[in-house]
Design an enzyme around this catalytic site. Structure first.
Site, PDB file in Angstrom:
ATOM      1  N   ARG A   1       0.583  -1.186  -0.265  1.00  0.00           N
ATOM      2  CA  ARG A   1      -0.248  -0.048   0.085  1.00  0.00           C
ATOM      3  C   ARG A   1       1.002   1.084   0.198  1.00  0.00           C
ATOM      4  O   ARG A   1       2.202   0.997   0.369  1.00  0.00           O
ATOM      5  CB  ARG A   1      -0.935   0.066   1.342  1.00  0.00           C
ATOM      6  CG  ARG A   1      -1.729  -1.191   1.509  1.00  0.00           C
ATOM      7  CD  ARG A   1      -2.455  -1.191   2.910  1.00  0.00           C
ATOM      8  NE  ARG A   1      -2.797  -2.565   3.481  1.00  0.00           N
ATOM      9  CZ  ARG A   1      -4.618  -2.760   2.669  1.00  0.00           C
ATOM     10  NH1 ARG A   1      -5.262  -1.235   2.489  1.00  0.00           N
ATOM     11  NH2 ARG A   1      -4.864  -3.461   3.401  1.00  0.00           N
TER      12      ARG A   1
ATOM     13  N   HIS B   1     -21.005  43.308 -10.436  1.00  0.00           N
ATOM     14  CA  HIS B   1     -22.497  44.192 -10.109  1.00  0.00           C
ATOM     15  C   HIS B   1     -23.118  42.635  -9.242  1.00  0.00           C
ATOM     16  O   HIS B   1     -23.024  42.650  -7.881  1.00  0.00           O
ATOM     17  CB  HIS B   1     -23.182  44.993 -10.365  1.00  0.00           C
ATOM     18  CG  HIS B   1     -24.545  45.501  -9.963  1.00  0.00           C
ATOM     19  ND1 HIS B   1     -25.589  44.039 -10.119  1.00  0.00           N
ATOM     20  CD2 HIS B   1     -24.640  46.316  -9.100  1.00  0.00           C
ATOM     21  CE1 HIS B   1     -26.643  44.579  -9.221  1.00  0.00           C
ATOM     22  NE2 HIS B   1     -26.486  46.108  -9.262  1.00  0.00           N
TER      23      HIS B   1
ATOM     24  N   ARG C   1     -20.603  55.150   3.928  1.00  0.00           N
ATOM     25  CA  ARG C   1     -19.658  55.337   3.247  1.00  0.00           C
ATOM     26  C   ARG C   1     -20.365  56.308   1.660  1.00  0.00           C
ATOM     27  O   ARG C   1     -21.261  55.770   1.477  1.00  0.00           O
ATOM     28  CB  ARG C   1     -18.873  54.686   1.941  1.00  0.00           C
ATOM     29  CG  ARG C   1     -18.405  54.817   0.521  1.00  0.00           C
ATOM     30  CD  ARG C   1     -17.912  53.915   0.108  1.00  0.00           C
ATOM     31  NE  ARG C   1     -18.127  53.758  -1.208  1.00  0.00           N
ATOM     32  CZ  ARG C   1     -18.744  52.082  -1.994  1.00  0.00           C
ATOM     33  NH1 ARG C   1     -16.919  52.054  -2.100  1.00  0.00           N
ATOM     34  NH2 ARG C   1     -19.247  51.624  -2.341  1.00  0.00           N
TER      35      ARG C   1
ATOM     36  N   GLU D   1      -8.505  53.915  -1.825  1.00  0.00           N
ATOM     37  CA  GLU D   1      -9.130  53.039  -3.794  1.00  0.00           C
ATOM     38  C   GLU D   1      -8.003  53.011  -4.916  1.00  0.00           C
ATOM     39  O   GLU D   1      -8.514  52.538  -6.011  1.00  0.00           O
ATOM     40  CB  GLU D   1     -10.501  52.296  -3.229  1.00  0.00           C
ATOM     41  CG  GLU D   1     -11.467  52.800  -3.375  1.00  0.00           C
ATOM     42  CD  GLU D   1     -12.676  53.333  -3.128  1.00  0.00           C
ATOM     43  OE1 GLU D   1     -13.166  52.868  -3.990  1.00  0.00           O
ATOM     44  OE2 GLU D   1     -13.453  53.851  -3.615  1.00  0.00           O
TER      45      GLU D   1
ATOM     46  N   GLY E   1     -10.038  50.016  -0.049  1.00  0.00           N
ATOM     47  CA  GLY E   1     -11.256  49.471  -1.028  1.00  0.00           C
ATOM     48  C   GLY E   1     -10.033  48.880  -2.349  1.00  0.00           C
ATOM     49  O   GLY E   1     -10.016  49.450  -2.788  1.00  0.00           O
TER      50      GLY E   1
ATOM     51  N   ASN F   1     -11.010  46.744  -4.001  1.00  0.00           N
ATOM     52  CA  ASN F   1     -11.721  46.122  -6.485  1.00  0.00           C
ATOM     53  C   ASN F   1     -11.080  47.287  -6.269  1.00  0.00           C
ATOM     54  O   ASN F   1     -10.742  46.918  -7.460  1.00  0.00           O
ATOM     55  CB  ASN F   1     -13.461  46.382  -5.291  1.00  0.00           C
ATOM     56  CG  ASN F   1     -13.635  45.576  -3.906  1.00  0.00           C
ATOM     57  OD1 ASN F   1     -13.433  44.109  -4.037  1.00  0.00           O
ATOM     58  ND2 ASN F   1     -15.189  45.559  -3.593  1.00  0.00           N
ATOM     59  N   ASP F   2     -11.265  47.955  -5.983  1.00  0.00           N
ATOM     60  CA  ASP F   2     -10.673  49.677  -6.807  1.00  0.00           C
ATOM     61  C   ASP F   2      -9.541  49.504  -6.902  1.00  0.00           C
ATOM     62  O   ASP F   2      -8.557  50.329  -8.773  1.00  0.00           O
ATOM     63  CB  ASP F   2     -11.236  50.979  -6.434  1.00  0.00           C
ATOM     64  CG  ASP F   2     -13.460  50.979  -7.436  1.00  0.00           C
ATOM     65  OD1 ASP F   2     -12.769  50.583  -8.738  1.00  0.00           O
ATOM     66  OD2 ASP F   2     -14.168  51.361  -6.361  1.00  0.00           O
TER      67      ASP F   2
ATOM     68  N   CYS G   1     -12.000  47.034   3.169  1.00  0.00           N
ATOM     69  CA  CYS G   1     -13.360  46.747   2.715  1.00  0.00           C
ATOM     70  C   CYS G   1     -13.433  45.572   1.771  1.00  0.00           C
ATOM     71  O   CYS G   1     -14.320  45.658   1.291  1.00  0.00           O
ATOM     72  CB  CYS G   1     -13.993  47.833   3.672  1.00  0.00           C
ATOM     73  SG  CYS G   1     -13.903  49.259   2.299  1.00  0.00           S
TER      74      CYS G   1
END
Ligand code: PEP
Ligand code: MG
Length: 854
Positions: free
Chosen positions: A85, A433, A596, A723, A744, A746-747, A809
Site C-alpha cells: 500500500r 455587480h 460611505r 482605493e 478598498g 476592489n478599485d 473592505c
C-alpha cells in the site's frame, strides 16, 4: 522477468524497516500510513507483520535500483500472501492503488482450493492476475473482455491472455511479483500526471512516497471470516454512530454463486450482523476504535479482517468526512478532552465553513455539467431559467424557484435577484455587480460564464457541448465551484447549530484582529449581527437605492440639471436615508457603523431598458427622448474612472450635505432611543488631500447645524477609502485629516493593474490557465503589487497619524491570505460580506494561534 531492466549499481536494499514499537519511523520519512501503523503496533493492536520502505528507498526504486526483495520476503511467513500500500506524507495527495494477494500462483491456488474451496480461491487468483496485468504489466484492460468462461475456466483464460499479451507467462515467483509491483508503484508516483494532481492539492514538487508491505490476513478457515471497515461516527453528520461495512466470506460462501454480501455491523432485524457472527471480535473492534480515537486524537476508520473469529487490524485511516461532520468531530474531541479547543480551531479549514453557511450540491450527486464560470458567490440552487427581472419576480410570485440569467446585472435587476434562487451572468468578475450583490444576499452566483453562449434576445442558452436551453428549463447553479448543471441535483442544507456557535466562540477567544461586515440594508445588517460581526465596516449608500421605488428618486438626483430640481429630489431622498441609517443604528445596537457617502458608478444607475427610461420620463414629467439624450450626455467611456465617489461629492456638494444631515439626524434620533452611536463617515475614491479638506469642511458645517437645531451633542469620525494608487502614495497627507483609512482593494486592484472589474472575467480564466496571473487578483489579493501599495499606504498613514484606524473592505477581506497580510501590516480590522464573516473570524483566529505556537 518482464522488461529485463538493466541493473544499476547502488544500495541493494536501502532502508526497509520492520514496523515495531521502536523502529525509526516518521511521517516525513516513511509517510502517514507507515507512521500510523506503528502507532497501532504501539497500542498493542493485532496488526499483521508489516515492513515499510522509506521515501528515499522508493525514489531509488523508481530510478531503477532493484530492491532486494528476498530480504523483504524473509520477514514474512513463506506461505503468506502480501499486500503493498502507498504511504505518502498526506493521504489527500493520493498515490498508486494498493495491490493485494501478492504471492498467489498456481501452487498456492491448489492449496487454497482445499482450504477455502475453489470458488473463493479462484476469485482471489483471478483478481490478482487482472490487477497485476493492468496496473503492473500495463496491459490493456480490454484484453480481458474476451473472457467468456466462468470460475476456473475464466482463470485459465486470463492466464492464457496474459501470456499472449505480455509475451511471457504470468510470473509465479513471489519475489519477481513483489519486485515488479514495488517498481511499478514507485514509478507511478513519479509520473507527471500524478505529480500535477498532488501539486494541485498542495503537495510540494519533491513530495515523497513510502510503501508498506504487509502480510495479508485472508480470512481463511472454517469459523467466521471476512473483511471490512468500521468507524465510530457518521461521516456525513459527525454524530456518534457505528458505521462502515463488513463482507462476510462465510456468509458469502453460503450464497449460491460465491458472491459475498455486505452485512450489518450492529444487530439489525433486517439481516445478520457482525455483532452476531463474531461477537467477541465486534466488542474488540469497538474497543480498538475507541482507543485509537483517544490515543491518535482523531476519528479513525479501522480496516480489519476476521479470520476464524479472530480480529486483525490492517490499517487505520482518518475518517473521510463532510464539512459539517468535520466541525462536529473536532468539537466532540475537544469536549471529550482528547484535543484542546485551540487544536480544534486549527483543524478546520476556514473556507470549508462556507459549505456550512449555504446549501450545497451533495458530494455524491451526479453532475451533468453544461458550462462553467467564476464561482462568485457560494452555495447552490436549482430553478427554471428566466431572462429578466420581471420574469424572476413573476416566478417567485408563483412560488417557482428560478435562476436569473443576464449578460450582466445592474441595480434594475435587484428585485429580480431578490426573487431568484441563483444568478448566472455572461460577463463580470469577482467584484462585478452580480458578484458583490450575490454574496451580500447569500445568493449562489456564477459570473463570466464564457463557455456558455447567452442568446438573451432569443431567450435561450447554448451549453458548452451545444445543448440548447430555453426559458423555463431547469438548471442548477453551483456558486461554490462555478459549474452550471442540467436539471436538479441532490443538495445538503446549511447548518448553523449549537456546535457551530460553540466552535466559533472558541475561535473568537483567540482572534486579535477585528472582523466587521459590509452591509447596506437592514437584512444585511441582521445577517452581520447573526454572524457576530463587530460592526459595519462598509455601508455602500448607493446600494440603499436598489429597490425599484427608490431607484427613481436616486436617478432624479443624478439627473437634476439645476439647483431647484436637485433640491426637490434631495428632499425626497433625505427622509429615506435618515430612516435607513436609524434602522442600521438600531439593528447594530451601538456597534460601529461606517457609512460611505455616495459612490454611484453612473452607468450602473442610469436606466438601460426602455421600460426603465419610460418610468424615469414619467417621474420627471419629460419626454422619453429627453431622458435618452440626458443619459447620452452623462454616459462615460470608462465609467469606473469617471464621475464617481468624492468627485460627485465635490462637484455636486448638496448630495453629500444631504447624506451628512441624514446621518446626524439619525444619530440624534438614536440617542433619544438610548442608542449611543458615533457614526463613521467615509469618503470614496479619494486621490488628493484637498478633496478631503473640502468635504470635511462641509460635513462639519452640517454637523454644527444639526447640533444647533436639535440642541444635541453629535460627534462623528471622518475617514477615507483608500482605493486609488495615489491615495496610497499620499496616505500621509490624507491621514492628517482623517480618523481612519479603509483600503478598498476592489478599485485598488482595478487601478493598479489597469483592469476593468466588469470586463476582466472575459479573459481571466485564460490568464490564470496560462500562468500570467497565479490567481484572479479580484479574488485573491495580489500581495506583490497591490499589497505593496497597501503596505506603503499603511506605513505612511500611521507615520502621519499614529492612531489612525486601518482596515480593508474590498472583497478580498475574508480571504485567509489577505487577513494574514493585514495582520502583519498592523491593520485593526477587516470588513467583508456578511456571509463570509465566520470564515474571516476563523482564519484570523488560526493566524493568531499559529503565531502563538511559533
Ligand atoms: C472597493 O473598491 O474595494 C470597495 C470596497 O468599494 P466598491 O466595491 O463599492 O467600489
Ligand atoms: Mg470602490
Amino acid at each position: 522477468m518482464r522488461g529485463a531492466a538493466v541493473q544499476k549499481p547502488g544500495p541493494e536494499n536501502p532502508d526497509v524497516t520492520l514496523i515495531t514499537p521502536t523502529s525509526p519511523m516518521t511521517t516525513p520519512t516513511h509517510g502517514g500510513r507507515a507512521k500510523c501503523l506503528q502507532r497501532l503496533v504501539r497500542l498493542d493492536l493485532p496488526v499483521p507483520r508489516t515492513v515499510a520502505l522509506s521515501f528515499e528507498s522508493v525514489h531509488q526504486i523508481a530510478s531503477g535500483y532493484r530492491p532486494d526483495v528476498s530480504g523483504i520476503l524473509d520477514e514474512f511467513d513463506p506461505n503468506a500472501l502480501l499486500c503493498v500500500r502507498p504511504s505518502s506524507e498526506d493521504p489527500d495527495w493520493g498515490g498508486p492503488g494498493a495491490v493485494l494477494n501478492i504471492g498467489m500462483n498456481d501452487a498456492r491456488y491448489v492449496d487454497m482450493c482445499d482450504q477455502i474451496g475453489t470458488p473463493a480461491a479462484t476469485e482471489i487468483y483471478l483478481r490478482f492476475v487482472m490487477n497485476y496485468a493492468i496496473d503492473v504489466a500495463r496491459l490493456d484492460a480490454e484484453v480481458f473482455d474476451e473472457i467468456d468462461g466462468e470460475g476456473h475456466d475464466a482463470l485459465s483464460e486470463a492466464l492464457q491472455l496474459y501470456e499472449e499479451e505480455a509475451e511471457e507467462p504470468f510470473p509465479q515467483d513471489p519475489a519477481v511479483q513483489l519486485a515488479e509491483i514495488l517498481q511499478s508503484m514507485a514509478r507511478a508516483w513519479e509520473g507527471t500526471t500524478a505529480r500535477l494532481l498532488r501539486q494541485a492539492k498542495g503537495a510540494p514538487v519533491d513530495a515523497g512516497l513510502g510503501l508498506v508491505v504487509q502480510e495479508m490476513a485472508l480470512g481463511l478457515g472454517s469459523g467466521e471470516c471476512g473483511s471490512g471497515v468500521l468507524q465510530l461516527v457518521n461521516p456525513a453528520t459527525g454524530q456518534p454512530q457505528i458505521t462502515g461495512r463488513y463482507l462476510s466470506q462465510s456468509q458469502g460462501r453460503e450464497a449460491l454463486d460465491g458472491g459475498t454480501a455486505s452485512i450489518f455491523l450492529e444487530k439489525d432485524p433486517r439481516g445478520p450482523s457482525l455483532e452476531e457472527l463474531a461477537p467477541t471480535a465486534f466488542i474488540a473492534l469497538k474497543a480498538h476504535a475507541a482507543l485509537m480515537r483517544a490515543r491518535l486524537r482523531e476519528e479513525m476508520q479501522i480496516e480489519f479482517t476476521i479470520e476464524n473469529g479472530n480480529l486483525h487490524i490492517l490499517d487505520g485511516m482518518r475518517v473521510e468526512r463532510s464539512a459539517r461532520a468535520a466541525l462536529r468531530i473536532v468539537v466532540r474531541l475537544a469536549e471529550d478532552g482528547i484535543i484542546t479547543r485551540q487544536e480544534a480551531v486549527m483543524r478546520i479549514e476556514p473556507r470549508a465553513l462556507s459549505e456550512l453557511l449555504h446549501r450545497q450540491v451533495a458530494a455524491n450527486s451526479p453532475r451533468d455539467v453544461l458550462g462553467s464560470g467564476i464561482a462568485a458567490s457560494p452555495g447552490a440552487a436549482t430553478g427554471r431559467i428566466v431572462f429578466s427581472s420581471e420574469a424572476a419576480q413573476a416566478s417567485a410570485a408563483r412560488g417557482e424557484p428560478c435562476v436569473l440569467v443576464r449578460r450582466e446585472t445592474s441595480p434594475e435587476d435587484i428585485r429580480g435577484m431578490h426573487a431568484a434562487a441563483a444568478v448566472l451572468t455572461e460577463r463580470g468578475g469577482m467584484t462585478s455587480h452580480a458578484a458583490v450583490i450575490g454574496r451580500g444576499l447569500g445568493l449562489p452566483c456564477v459570473v463570466g460564464a464564457a463557455n456558455i453562449r447567452f442568446q438573451v434576445k432569443r431567450r435561450s442558452l447554448v451549453a458548452a457541448d451545444g445543448r440548447l436551453l430555453k426559458e423555463g428549463d431547469e438548471i442548477t447553479v453551483d456558486g461554490t465551484n462555478g459549474q452550471i448543471l442540467a436539471g436538479s441535483v441532490d443538495m445538503i442544507e446549511a447548518t448553523l447549530d449549537e456546535t457551530f456557535r460553540t466552535f466559533m466562540s472558541w475561535a473568537d477567544a483567540e482572534r486579535d484582529i477585528g472582523v466587521r461586515a459590509n452591509a447596506d440594508t437592514p437584512a444585511d445588517a441582521k445577517t452581520a449581527l447573526h454572524f457576530r460581526a463587530q460592526g459595519i465596516g462598509l455601508c455602500r449608500t448607493e446600494h440603499m437605492f436598489f429597490e425599484a421605488e427608490r431607484l427613481t428618486p436616486m436617478r432624479e438626483m443624478i439627473f437634476a440639471q439645476n439647483p431647484q430640481d436637485r433640491q426637490a429630489a434631495l428632499e425626497l431622498v433625505l427622509p429615506m436615508q435618515r430612516a435607513d441609517f436609524l434602522e442600521l443604528f438600531q439593528i447594530m445596537q451601538g456597534q460601529p457603523v461606517c457609512i460611505r457617502l455616495f459612490d454611484p458608478p453612473l452607468h450602473e444607475f442610469l436606466p438601460t431598458s426602455r421600460s426603465g427610461q419610460r418610468e424615469l420620463a414619467e417621474a420627471l414629467d419629460i419626454p422619453v427622448s429627453d431622458v435618452i439624450r440626458r443619459i447620452e450626455s452623462l454616459s462615460e467611456y470608462n465609467p469606473m474612472l469617471g464621475m464617481r465617489g468624492v468627485r460627485l461629492g465635490i462637484t455636486v456638494p448638496e448630495i453629500y450635505d444631504m447624506q451628512a444631515r441624514a446621518i446626524f439626524e439619525a444619530t440624534v434620533e438614536a440617542a433619544r432611543e438610548g442608542i449611543t452611536v458615533v457614526p463613521e463617515i467615509m469618503l470614496p475614491l479619494v486621490s488628493a488631500k484637498r478633496e478631503v479638506e473640502l468635504v470635511r469642511g462641509r460635513v462639519e458645517a452640517v454637523a454644527a447645524a444639526v447640533r444647533t437645531e436639535n440642541r444635541a451633542d453629535v460627534s462623528y469620525r471622518l475617514g477615507v477609502m483608500v482605493e486609488t494608487p495615489r491615495a496610497c502614495l499620499r496616505a500621509g497627507d490624507i491621514a492628517e485629516h482623517t480618523h481612519f483609512l479603509s483600503f478598498g482593494t476592489n478599485d485598488l486592484t482595478q487601478m493598479t493593474y489597469g483592469l476593468s472589474r466588469d470586463d476582466a472575467g472575459r479573459f481571466m480564466s485564460e490568464y490564470v490557465r496560462q500562468g500570467v496571473f497565479s490567481e484572479d487578483p479580484f479574488h485573491i489579493l495580489d500581495t506583490d503589487g497591490v499589497g505593496e501599495l497597501l503596505k506603503l499606504g499603511a506605513v505612511r498613514g500611521r507615520a502621519a497619524r499614529q492612531n489612525v484606524v486601518l482596515s480593508i473592505c474590498g472583497e478580498h477581506a475574508a480571504h485567509p491570505e489577505s487577513i494574514a497580510f493585514c495582520r502583519e501590516a498592523g491593520f485593526d480590522y477587516v470588513s467583508c460580506s456578511p456571509f463570509r464573516v465566520p470564515v474571516a473570524r476563523l482564519a484570523a483566529a488560526q493566524l493568531a494561534l499559529a503565531d502563538k505556537i511559533k
